[in-house]
Enzyme design. Structure first.
Site, short mmCIF file in Angstrom:
data_model
loop_
_atom_site.label_atom_id
_atom_site.label_comp_id
_atom_site.label_asym_id
_atom_site.label_seq_id
_atom_site.Cartn_x
_atom_site.Cartn_y
_atom_site.Cartn_z
CD1 TRP A 1 61.20 18.74 44.65
CD2 TRP A 1 62.41 16.97 45.32
NE1 TRP A 1 62.50 19.16 44.84
CE2 TRP A 1 63.25 18.10 45.26
CE3 TRP A 1 62.95 15.74 45.72
CZ2 TRP A 1 64.61 18.03 45.57
CZ3 TRP A 1 64.29 15.67 46.03
CH2 TRP A 1 65.12 16.81 45.95
CG ASP B 1 65.84 25.87 47.82
OD1 ASP B 1 66.30 24.74 47.89
OD2 ASP B 1 66.28 26.74 47.04
CD GLU C 1 72.12 26.82 44.56
OE1 GLU C 1 71.87 26.52 43.40
OE2 GLU C 1 71.98 26.01 45.49
CD1 TRP D 1 64.35 20.45 42.35
CD2 TRP D 1 64.65 20.17 40.16
NE1 TRP D 1 64.48 21.70 41.79
CE2 TRP D 1 64.66 21.56 40.44
CE3 TRP D 1 64.80 19.78 38.84
CZ2 TRP D 1 64.84 22.53 39.46
CZ3 TRP D 1 64.98 20.75 37.85
CH2 TRP D 1 65.00 22.10 38.17
C1 FRU Z 1 68.81 25.77 45.86
C2 FRU Z 1 68.27 25.94 44.45
C3 FRU Z 1 67.99 27.41 44.19
C4 FRU Z 1 66.94 27.35 43.11
C5 FRU Z 1 66.14 26.15 43.54
C6 FRU Z 1 65.52 25.38 42.41
O1 FRU Z 1 68.59 24.52 46.41
O2 FRU Z 1 69.17 25.40 43.52
O3 FRU Z 1 69.13 28.15 43.83
O4 FRU Z 1 66.18 28.51 43.05
O5 FRU Z 1 67.01 25.31 44.27
O6 FRU Z 1 64.63 24.42 42.87
#
Ligand code: FRU
Length: 476
Positions: free
Chosen positions: A19, A22, A196, A46
């Protein structure tokens, strides 16, 4: 990567297996673009957040380098950034690559997020965790995604942090001790979800010598068509505080459903500002119909600012390197669309990986309609609504859409001009990215057709339009 996977892109970055979300820690050094990414090496959903690492010299062909930063006692490794410490301000070594990330730990009393750092003395291949981690703690639940950069006029480092629904700005002289300077967010832009993955970059204004600061603010949910999206603010920055020029306007970086967590490369060459997004949406990212891996990045995009009336907007142009991936060109002779017209074969055996570049001149129609289709009747319907001045993409009949009720969607971008149109469409097995007017508007959407689209069906209503040029390029 295996070519037997129907949906694996050809010219977009994907993990070989596992997977991805970001993009993280992007920096450029000695001719190499480094890309880290939120990665689960053990499965295609995830979990186990780790920084995966890939490198490229042309932003198009990527080599996987292995995992760079793995979970520890402080938790999983969430999103963040890297800087090249040219002057050794931290004392790890001249030219050390310093990574900042969020340590995220689930505890019986809730999730705890703090900021940590690690440094690399071998150009980002391996990292040593800083022994006094974490460097910033808080009682806030959502406290993450550090973006660090050097503020030359003040000779200090700046850290942007996403905290709930605001961005906080910190400063430091040595990358280790940080002081809070300000917060940005109240009454600004859109607040449909948490903020984020911040970024703050100085971007050139086209046609002038001027530069402006742009604060990129990803938010989830609250995007214009549901779920995750990226908004941005244009203004000024004095090293401590960001001031938005247009507090009442929301500006979107991309008008599709699948461009999230967009951030830019640190230390990019020739003053370029190069952005990259995660090409998915939290609404359905874990459910898209791939199994060996999940998610790709968008094409790399060069950002500039352009002015319309009194307002500044970001232009996202496909980074010029992608032109080197053009392998075969097919020019379709000029034609007029009065009623219907079909280009029955875009490119023989196109492998689902190609670009279409078109220029269109309107001759009095109110709808410039064109659909990408395959022999199964699946289609990505697109049109310009001349009256409303909009570019529209409808993927509701694009192929597999039933894995999420949020997937079949119609996305809409405002356009300035529908008399003369320039459009580049990048199709790559399971995505369509549309760049209008060299990136004045961009729309990124995933699609999962049973077979590649290879026809384009045009139509007009009442008046007509001329497709003055239509070039199809195979991309490798
Ligand atoms: C954004 C997020 C970030 C975090 C990451 C965790 O997509 O939620 O804020 O650091 O993904 O995988």
């Amino acid at each position: 990567s295996s070519n037997r996977e129907t949906y694996r892109p050809v010219y977009h970055h994907t993990p070989v297996y596992g997977w991805m979300n970001d993009p993280n820690g992007m920096f450029y050094k000695d001719g190499v673009y480094h890309l880290y990414f939120q990665y689960n090496p053990y499965g295609s959903m995830w979990a186990n957040m780790t920084w995966g690492h890939s490198t490229s010299t042309d932003l198009t062909h990527w080599t996987y380098e292995g995992t760079a930063i793995v979970p520890d006692a402080w938790g999983a490794i969430f999103s963040g950034s890297c800087v090249v410490d040219k002057d050794n301000t931290a004392g790890f070594g001249k030219g050390a690559v310093v990574a900042f990330y969020t340590s995220a730990k689930s505890t019986p009393w809730g999730d705890v997020q703090s900021q940590s750092m690690a440094y690399s003395l071998d150009n980002g291949k391996t990292f040593i965790k800083y022994e006094h981690n974490p460097i910033l703690t808080s009682t806030e639940r959502d406290f993450r995604d550090p973006k660090v950069f050097w503020y030359a006029p003040g000779k200090h480092w700046v850290m942007m942090l996403a905290v709930g629904q605001e961005m906080q700005i910190y400063s430091s002289g040595n990358l280790k001790e940080w002081k809070k300077e300000s917060s940005f967010g109240a009454m600004q832009g859109t607040h449909g979800g948490v903020w984020e993955c911040p970024d703050l970059v100085e971007v050139a204004v086209e046609g002038s010598k001027e530069k402006k600061w742009v604060l990129i603010c990803n938010l989830n949910p609250g995007g214009p068509f549901g779920g995750s999206a990226a908004q941005y603010f244009v203004g000024s920055f004095d090293g401590k505080k960001f001031v938005n020029e247009s507090p009442t306007q929301t500006k979107w970086l991309d008008w599709g459903k699948d461009n999230y967590a967009t951030v830019t490369w640190s230390n990019a060459p020739a003053g370029r500002c190069i952005a990259l997004g995660w090409m998915s949406n939290w609404q359905y990212a874990n459910n898209v119909p791939t199994t060996q891996y999940r998610s790709a990045n968008t094409l790399a995009r060069d950002l500039t600012l352009y002015r319309v009336g009194g307002e500044l907007y970001l232009k996202s142009k496909p980074s010029p390197e992608i032109k080197k991936a053009r392998a075969e060109e097919k020019k379709i002779p000029t034609f007029e669309v009065k009623g219907n017209y079909e280009v029955a074969s875009l490119l023989a055996d196109n492998k689902g990986a190609y670009e279409i570049e078109m220029t269109i001149e309107n001759k009095g129609t109110s709808k410039i309609d064109f659909s990408l289709m395959n022999e199964k009747g699946e289609k990505v319907a697109m049109y310009y609504d001349v009256v409303r001045k909009q570019f529209v993409m409808d993927r509701s009949a694009s192929g597999i859409v039933g894995f999420s009720r949020d997937f079949p969607a119609v996305t809409v971008a405002p356009v300035r001009n529908t008399d003369q149109i320039h459009l580049r469409l990048f199709i790559d097995r399971s995505s369509v990215e549309a760049f209008g007017e060299e990136g004045e508007y961009v729309m990124t959407n995933l699609v999962f057709p049973a077979e590649p689209y290879n026809r384009m069906v045009f139509s007009s209503d009442k008046g007509s339009y001329i497709v003055k040029s239509m070039n199809v390029y195979r991309l490798q």
